[in-house]
Design an enzyme around this catalytic site. Structure first.
Site: not given
Length: 323
Positions: A48-52, A54, A179, A204
């Site tokens: 998930g390195a394409n946002s946030g 990451g 989390s 979640y």
């Protein structure tokens, strides 16, 4: 002063007060500083390195001259982000590699790991970052409830299939992003796929608790090796993770303002995973959870070794690692 202005001021003040209570910032986050060649010669996988978080983490690792493998579902987005990160990293930087990974598909996880095991001579750090938050009820390609499937089972299989390479690359590290909302969950062994009743907030929390229990049992399994695994809770961060949360249209500007004031930026949220990936202070430390670059005391539900082992065994069967 018009009635509308008064009402807006009262409502706005109330929302900001509520946000302050829900998301206290505490002291300002101190950004870590490491020598620019700290990660030279090291390969780091970030899911998930394409946002946030990451994306921010990948950018910091690139500045430290790491070879960053961006494991992403959306390749077009990943390519755009990679160009942006490289343009910001400066003349002396590491390398970016983009690979497709859809954690909602066990076959995609296997394909990704096959490529890594064939093409990469080593992995120094694996960061299990990608996640999904409070989505409508859907199932993964393999029939698992989406949040449990992506946040826990996808990363569970990913880590297992890369363990041999991580051991061969030791000393190496695994970083698991959980989390603080784990506190509101438990592992519902009677209905892990939430087919009887779906509560998106509970699911979640259950998946984030599963991350912590996975870390606990994996640390036990890795005793005697030079591979460590630690978890972290990043706090409330301004990312796209909450895109499925419905906010009334008129309240969105106020929530946006409040998020700017009270929530961490992605870069601030990336400091603890960066610390666990890079810092010599945690060399040899395993099976712990961190927050704000300090060890965090967990609730008993996240340190129950029997539940952790039971979840481990069931998860192995669910992803096809055991009969």
């Amino acid at each position: 002063m018009s009635t509308a202005v008064v009402i807006a001021a009262v409502v706005g003040g109330g929302v900001l007060l509520l946000m302050r209570r829900l998301f206290p910032r505490g002291k300002a986050v101190k950004l870590l500083q490491y020598p620019t060649d700290t990660m030279r010669g090291k390969t780091v996988i970030v899911t998930g390195a394409n946002s946030g978080i990451g994306k921010a983490l990948a950018g910091e690792l690139l500045k430290l001259r790491a070879r960053v493998i961006m494991a992403c579902r959306d390749l077009r987005s990943a390519e755009d982000v990679a160009q942006d990160l490289k343009s910001r990293a400066g003349p002396e930087q590491g390398e970016v590699v983009i690979k497709h990974l859809d954690l909602a598909s066990l076959q995609s996880v296997r394909n990704f790991c096959d490529e890594i095991n064939k093409e990469e001579p080593k992995i120094d750090v694996l960061v299990n970052n990608a996640g999904i938050y409070q989505c409508p009820y859907t199932k993964t390609e393999d029939g698992f409830e989406m949040q449990f499937g992506v946040n826990h089972l996808g990363h569970f299989l990913l880590t297992h299939l890369l363990l041999d390479l991580l051991k061969a690359s030791s000393p190496s590290r695994i970083v698991v992003i959980s989390s603080k909302l784990y506190k509101y969950g438990h592992i519902n062994f009677d209905d892990l796929n939430s087919e009887g009743n779906y509560n998106k907030a509970f699911c979640y929390s259950q998946s984030k608790l599963a991350n912590l229990l996975f870390t606990l049992e994996l640390a036990h399994q890795l005793e005697g090796t030079a591979v460590t695994v630690n978890a972290l809770t990043p706090g409330m961060v301004r990312t796209r993770l909450g895109r499925h949360v419905q906010i009334p249209l008129l309240a969105k500007p106020l929530f946006h303002l409040a998020s700017l004031v009270f929530l961490k930026s992605p870069l601030e949220g990336a400091q603890t995973p960066l610390y666990l990936a890079c810092s010599p202070e945690v060399e040899g430390v395993s099976g712990k959870c961190f927050a704000n670059c300090e060890e965090e005391e967990l609730m008993a539900r996240a340190t129950d070794k029997q539940v952790a082992k039971k979840l481990w065994d069931i998860s192995r069967r669910m992803v096809g690692l055991a009969e």
